[in-house]
Design a protein around this motif. Structure first.
Motif, PDB file in Angstrom:
ATOM      1  N   ASN A 100       0.880  -1.159   0.000  1.00  0.00           N
ATOM      2  CA  ASN A 100       0.000   0.000   0.000  1.00  0.00           C
ATOM      3  C   ASN A 100       0.922   1.214   0.000  1.00  0.00           C
ATOM      4  OD1 ASN A 100      -1.547   2.295   0.911  1.00  0.00           O
ATOM      5  ND2 ASN A 100      -3.145   0.879   1.583  1.00  0.00           N
ATOM      6  N   ASP A 101       1.076   1.856  -1.148  1.00  0.00           N
ATOM      7  CA  ASP A 101       2.061   2.923  -1.262  1.00  0.00           C
ATOM      8  C   ASP A 101       1.776   4.101  -0.342  1.00  0.00           C
ATOM      9  OD1 ASP A 101       3.535   1.490  -3.039  1.00  0.00           O
ATOM     10  OD2 ASP A 101       2.934   2.607  -4.825  1.00  0.00           O
ATOM     11  N   ASN A 102       0.502   4.456  -0.152  1.00  0.00           N
ATOM     12  CA  ASN A 102       0.201   5.553   0.759  1.00  0.00           C
ATOM     13  C   ASN A 102       0.579   5.202   2.200  1.00  0.00           C
ATOM     14  OD1 ASN A 102      -0.680   7.468  -1.075  1.00  0.00           O
ATOM     15  ND2 ASN A 102      -2.849   6.984  -0.832  1.00  0.00           N
ATOM     16  N   LYS A 105       4.248   5.558   2.503  1.00  0.00           N
ATOM     17  CA  LYS A 105       4.591   6.979   2.614  1.00  0.00           C
ATOM     18  C   LYS A 105       4.340   7.498   4.018  1.00  0.00           C
ATOM     19  CE  LYS A 105       3.683   7.817  -2.287  1.00  0.00           C
ATOM     20  NZ  LYS A 105       2.769   8.391  -3.294  1.00  0.00           N
ATOM     21  N   ILE A 146      -6.171   5.645   5.670  1.00  0.00           N
ATOM     22  CA  ILE A 146      -5.574   5.143   4.431  1.00  0.00           C
ATOM     23  C   ILE A 146      -6.161   3.795   4.048  1.00  0.00           C
ATOM     24  CG2 ILE A 146      -3.416   4.232   3.457  1.00  0.00           C
ATOM     25  CD1 ILE A 146      -1.976   6.504   4.976  1.00  0.00           C
ATOM     26  N   THR A 150     -10.336   6.565   0.678  1.00  0.00           N
ATOM     27  CA  THR A 150      -9.427   6.961  -0.398  1.00  0.00           C
ATOM     28  C   THR A 150      -9.106   8.451  -0.402  1.00  0.00           C
ATOM     29  OG1 THR A 150     -11.294   7.255  -1.919  1.00  0.00           O
ATOM     30  CG2 THR A 150     -10.211   5.096  -1.908  1.00  0.00           C
ATOM     31  N   LEU A 152      -7.941  10.569   2.120  1.00  0.00           N
ATOM     32  CA  LEU A 152      -6.903  11.105   2.999  1.00  0.00           C
ATOM     33  C   LEU A 152      -7.417  12.297   3.810  1.00  0.00           C
ATOM     34  CD1 LEU A 152      -3.779  10.928   0.623  1.00  0.00           C
ATOM     35  CD2 LEU A 152      -4.538   9.249   2.311  1.00  0.00           C
ATOM     36  N   VAL A 179       1.263  12.912   3.129  1.00  0.00           N
ATOM     37  CA  VAL A 179       1.174  11.751   2.231  1.00  0.00           C
ATOM     38  C   VAL A 179       0.656  12.189   0.861  1.00  0.00           C
ATOM     39  CG1 VAL A 179      -0.066   9.591   1.792  1.00  0.00           C
ATOM     40  CG2 VAL A 179       0.907  10.027   4.056  1.00  0.00           C
ATOM     41  N   ALA A 180      -0.398  13.018   0.856  1.00  0.00           N
ATOM     42  CA  ALA A 180      -0.982  13.479  -0.408  1.00  0.00           C
ATOM     43  C   ALA A 180       0.016  14.291  -1.227  1.00  0.00           C
ATOM     44  CB  ALA A 180      -2.229  14.312  -0.131  1.00  0.00           C
ATOM     45  N   TYR A 182       3.337  13.929  -1.086  1.00  0.00           N
ATOM     46  CA  TYR A 182       4.624  13.224  -1.101  1.00  0.00           C
ATOM     47  C   TYR A 182       5.164  13.091  -2.523  1.00  0.00           C
ATOM     48  CZ  TYR A 182       8.079   9.714   0.396  1.00  0.00           C
ATOM     49  OH  TYR A 182       9.243   9.031   0.691  1.00  0.00           O
TER      50      TYR A 182
END
Length: 235
Positions: A100-102, A105, A146, A150, A152, A179-180, A182
């Protein structure tokens, strides 16, 4: 002799950049026993589908006797809302890498003491994942946002949440905003692990793979250039 000395120097330089072996993520994926030994640092949370407390768990995971396997120590967070946690357990869980990339991050932005790389090293627990104050509750809110939504945004969407004290929600939202926004690839140094049980709360934990600093990379490059030059002269 000069060539051997140079090769030894380069080898030493490489050894100094290596990270000490991280024991937890050398455990083989598969079924094992999860024993929770602490829920300290939890604070009150009210989120979509749940009102209670939230924070970081710690415990041990092993295929046979978790309490007897110190290098199976880990810290972890909930990823579900409706399932309950078995405290202390043990309970049977499946360990596997997840993506999960978010979430990676978020770990890169906010998880403390990442230079330690793992939770257990050289016969002792490290400070990897040891939060300041109540920040682990804020991290849990961000993990839920997260994994459950979806957008954030803790104040809108399918999942919303608050914490007590309210400053923890503010901190969590600040991390989600980061995160958003990043950019970069540093989050790829994180490996996520899921601990899943079809009838109990699922968890996520992570380890960090350290990389040499730019200055160290430059020194290594210079060492290899010197080695190459010495080999050419020897020929």
């Amino acid at each position: 002799m000069k060539l051997r000395h140079l090769m030894a120097s380069v080898s030493l330089g490489l050894a100094c950049t290596a990270v000490a072996a991280a024991e937890f993520h050398t455990l083989a994926p598969g079924s094992g026993q999860l024993l929770i030994n602490s829920t300290s640092g939890f604070n009150g949370v009210t989120v979509t589908g749940y009102s209670g407390s939230g924070g970081q768990f710690s415990g041990f995971f092993d295929t046979t006797n978790p309490a007897a396997t110190p290098d199976g120590f880990l810290r972890f967070f909930c990823v579900e809302i409706t399932q309950s946690a078995v405290v202390p357990g043990p309970a049977t869980y499946n360990l596997a890498t997840t993506s999960n990339d978010n979430l990676r991050k978020l770990y890169d932005i906010a998880y403390p003491n990442r230079a330690a790389g793992d939770f257990w090293n050289a016969g002792a627990q490290t400070n990897f994942g040891v939060f300041s104050g109540d920040d682990d509750t804020a991290f849990q809110l961000a993990v839920w946002e997260i994994t459950q939504d979806t957008g954030l945004n803790l104040s809108a969407g399918a999942f919303t949440g608050t914490a007590s004290p309210s400053a923890l929600k503010t901190k969590a939202q600040g991390w989600l905003d980061a995160v958003a926004a990043y950019s970069g690839t540093g989050y790829q140094n994180w490996t996520l692990y899921g601990l899943t049980n079809s009838r109990q709360q699922d968890y996520v934990t992570a380890t960090y793979r350290s990389v040499p600093e730019p200055g160290v990379l430059g020194l290594l490059a210079a060492g290899f250039m010197g080695l190459f030059g010495a080999m050419r002269r020897r020929r």
